[in-house]
Design an enzyme around this catalytic site. Structure first.
Site, short mmCIF file in Angstrom:
data_model
loop_
_atom_site.label_atom_id
_atom_site.label_comp_id
_atom_site.label_asym_id
_atom_site.label_seq_id
_atom_site.Cartn_x
_atom_site.Cartn_y
_atom_site.Cartn_z
N HIS A 194 1.27 4.05 1.64
CA HIS A 194 1.97 4.64 3.31
C HIS A 194 3.03 5.11 3.05
O HIS A 194 3.92 4.21 2.94
CB HIS A 194 1.64 3.90 4.21
CG HIS A 194 -0.04 4.57 4.91
ND1 HIS A 194 -0.77 3.89 5.94
CD2 HIS A 194 -0.98 5.58 4.62
CE1 HIS A 194 -2.14 4.53 5.32
NE2 HIS A 194 -1.94 5.54 4.71
N HIS A 226 6.41 -5.43 11.61
CA HIS A 226 5.48 -3.64 11.81
C HIS A 226 5.60 -3.92 13.20
O HIS A 226 4.91 -3.64 13.16
CB HIS A 226 4.29 -4.05 10.79
CG HIS A 226 3.96 -2.31 10.33
ND1 HIS A 226 3.34 -1.78 10.65
CD2 HIS A 226 4.30 -1.70 9.28
CE1 HIS A 226 2.58 -1.47 10.12
NE2 HIS A 226 3.61 -0.52 9.42
N ASP A 252 6.28 4.94 4.55
CA ASP A 252 7.21 3.91 5.13
C ASP A 252 7.09 2.38 4.38
O ASP A 252 7.50 1.96 5.07
CB ASP A 252 6.18 3.28 6.81
CG ASP A 252 5.09 3.26 6.75
OD1 ASP A 252 4.55 3.91 6.14
OD2 ASP A 252 5.02 2.15 7.69
N HIS A 253 6.54 2.23 3.75
CA HIS A 253 6.61 1.34 2.25
C HIS A 253 6.56 1.43 1.02
O HIS A 253 7.16 0.55 0.62
CB HIS A 253 4.76 0.33 2.90
CG HIS A 253 4.18 -0.42 3.95
ND1 HIS A 253 4.36 -1.49 4.62
CD2 HIS A 253 3.95 0.75 5.17
CE1 HIS A 253 4.42 -1.57 5.55
NE2 HIS A 253 3.68 -0.62 6.38
N HIS A 258 -6.73 -2.36 6.11
CA HIS A 258 -6.05 -0.93 5.88
C HIS A 258 -7.22 -0.01 5.80
O HIS A 258 -8.23 -0.23 5.45
CB HIS A 258 -5.07 -0.69 5.43
CG HIS A 258 -3.69 -0.55 6.28
ND1 HIS A 258 -3.62 -0.35 7.69
CD2 HIS A 258 -2.59 0.50 5.90
CE1 HIS A 258 -2.70 0.49 8.06
NE2 HIS A 258 -2.07 1.00 7.27
N ASP A 285 -0.39 -4.40 5.75
CA ASP A 285 -0.01 -3.99 7.07
C ASP A 285 -2.16 -3.90 7.42
O ASP A 285 -2.82 -4.08 5.83
CB ASP A 285 0.10 -2.35 7.17
CG ASP A 285 0.52 -1.66 7.28
OD1 ASP A 285 2.15 -2.89 7.29
OD2 ASP A 285 1.07 -0.01 7.27
N HIS A 331 0.61 -0.97 0.41
CA HIS A 331 -0.06 -0.04 -0.64
C HIS A 331 0.98 0.87 0.27
O HIS A 331 1.98 1.41 0.28
CB HIS A 331 -1.11 0.24 1.14
CG HIS A 331 -0.06 0.19 2.70
ND1 HIS A 331 0.60 -0.48 2.89
CD2 HIS A 331 -0.16 1.14 3.47
CE1 HIS A 331 1.37 -0.71 3.85
NE2 HIS A 331 0.67 1.13 4.88
#
Lengths: 304, 304
Positions: free
Chosen positions: A66, A267, A68-69, A145, A213, A64
């Site tokens: 976000h 995570h 941080d990914h 998510h 996530d 996804h």
């Protein structure tokens, strides 16, 4: 054989010890293949420190969008370009076409190799085939998510494994002809037709699932069934209201219900400086549970 | 006092020891201020390891939009948001409005605080004032790179420094009234008017220049004049054709001609695993030269 390297194991905010999410899956089949799942900040440096060549990565799977990914993608692509990469890089993800195009428009890239973005469905409740080689398939399924997100499954195809006992019973000898037999299913050998099933057993392929996530959901249970390894979001010790993540007990319950062989929680929120408590909690429900740490490596081999 | 921390000192491709470019400048004036110059991948983790709070950073100055100089912005802004930042963040750079807007549109941010982008001119040959506080000015000037790029100058304003000898000569005593005098330039003290120049000397402010990526050029010479510290691109040992960077000798010549006090070379190509050779070459031309390394810290204090 599959070797999995956890390059980053923290949730949204990194800590001194844990980097943003990324997992390298090296598949040692007839062809060696290096796949990357998520690509948080610092992934290229983590790859360097793990002695995994980022030039060998041909497919990246983003769960996804976000930061941080995915934010390691931008400098990773720039480095591949500066290193004069020529071969195509495929990037899979929900809405990948839009976001990969945005990434390539950001700043001044001067890209020297083709990047293909492949949209992965983020609605539905069945695993979808999104990539296939002669040796494995990649499937995806939507998860729960705050934004469109998916889980991925690496499914090795079943493989014929020569049974030396059967060979002997038929008075046959090992040799390079067996390679041909595996490839074509039957061959003429010393004047007689030999079928693969006469001398070999079908060995099931390895299965690895990565949740990305997610809150616990039926889809992750569906795609995880009988996996050799489930890598699951285990952000918290206890469920937190309003957070679209799983706690370690929820992840352990899914591992148990899906009848997986091994669970690795990742995570991890930076608040847990010692992950022991999380691991112990998960083990009460699913004994073969571990909490990932940066640079943790595990190898999977089919023993049947 | 100014403390400078080199958070990343490599050129385009990072190495195990050197991170992508970023420099933190902490100004300990009447107000403490933390400024960031460039923000390569991994900057937030480098800040954590340097014990510099990224929540205290209110201004970021990007020299140009190559990924090694900006891609740490995306996860840094996400972390600031997750940490519930409320105060405004200003991001300066050539074409900053366009690229900051692209960054904030990338992926799913859910930004919780205001980010203001300020375009910095990337044409012309005079230092331009782009930011000012009661204690310092930030100036920029275009430099010579493959894409629009600028150098930045942190110029502390001159400060009145009380001269205890002068005080004594006038029969005056130290006290909190001197704070007021510094602020207003003159005060009534025990029935008489005292002017700041009667009891204090004007101390020149500290000057720090950061070139960003550039070939040697007149503009960098112009903005560097008499700086206390020049931080200059020193990518190579010898000039490389077709590369829009300086070698260490070119940087040293600028330091000498601009009459700076100290030269620190940064943006070092990963091919130089030992930077000694670079430093020695620069020192032949400009003795007070150093090659930066990650986490190197230097303090500047006006001794006059």
């Amino acid at each position: 054989m599959i070797q999995i390297t956890f390059l980053g194991t923290v949730s949204g905010i990194p800590s001194k010890d844990r980097n943003h999410p990324a997992i390298a899956l090296e598949y040692f089949g007839e062809e060696k293949d290096t796949l990357l799942f998520d690509c948080g900040e610092g992934t290229q440096k983590q790859l360097m420190q793990s002695n995994i060549s980022f030039m060998k990565i041909n497919k990246i799977f983003i769960t996804h969008w976000h930061a941080d990914h995915f934010s390691g993608l931008i400098p990773l692509i720039q480095t591949m370009s500066l290193e004069k990469r020529k071969s195509k890089l495929k990037i899979f993800g929900p809405e990948a076409e839009k976001f990969v195009s945005d990434i390539l428009d950001l700043g001044y890239f001067g890209l020297r190799f083709p990047v293909e973005a492949i949209n992965v469905p983020f609605e539905g409740n069945k695993p979808m085939l999104i990539d296939e080689t002669p040796e494995y398939q990649i499937l995806s399924i939507p998860v729960l998510h705050t934004v469109p997100a998916v889980a991925y499954c690496f499914q090795e195809k079943p493989k014929w494994k020569i049974d030396t006992k059967k060979l002997r019973e038929l008075g046959l000898r090992s040799g390079s002809w067996l390679k041909k037999l595996k490839k074509f299913g039957k061959v003429e050998y010393k004047g007689r037709e030999v079928k693969i099933e006469d001398v070999a057993n079908l060995r099931p392929g390895l299965k690895v699932v990565y949740s990305g996530d997610t809150k616990p959901c039926d889809n992750i249970l569906e795609i995880s069934k009988n996996a050799d390894l489930l890598i699951h979001d285990g952000t918290f010790l206890e469920e937190e209201e309003g957070k679209a993540h799983a706690d370690v007990k929820q992840a352990a319950r899914i591992a148990k219900e899906a009848n997986v062989k091994q669970l690795i929680l990742t995570h991890i929120s930076r608040r847990y400086t010692d992950a022991k408590e999380l691991e112990e909690e998960a083990k009460k429900i699913f004994p073969n549970s571990k909490v990932a740490f940066d640079f943790m490596q595990i190898r999977l081999k089919q023993v049947i």
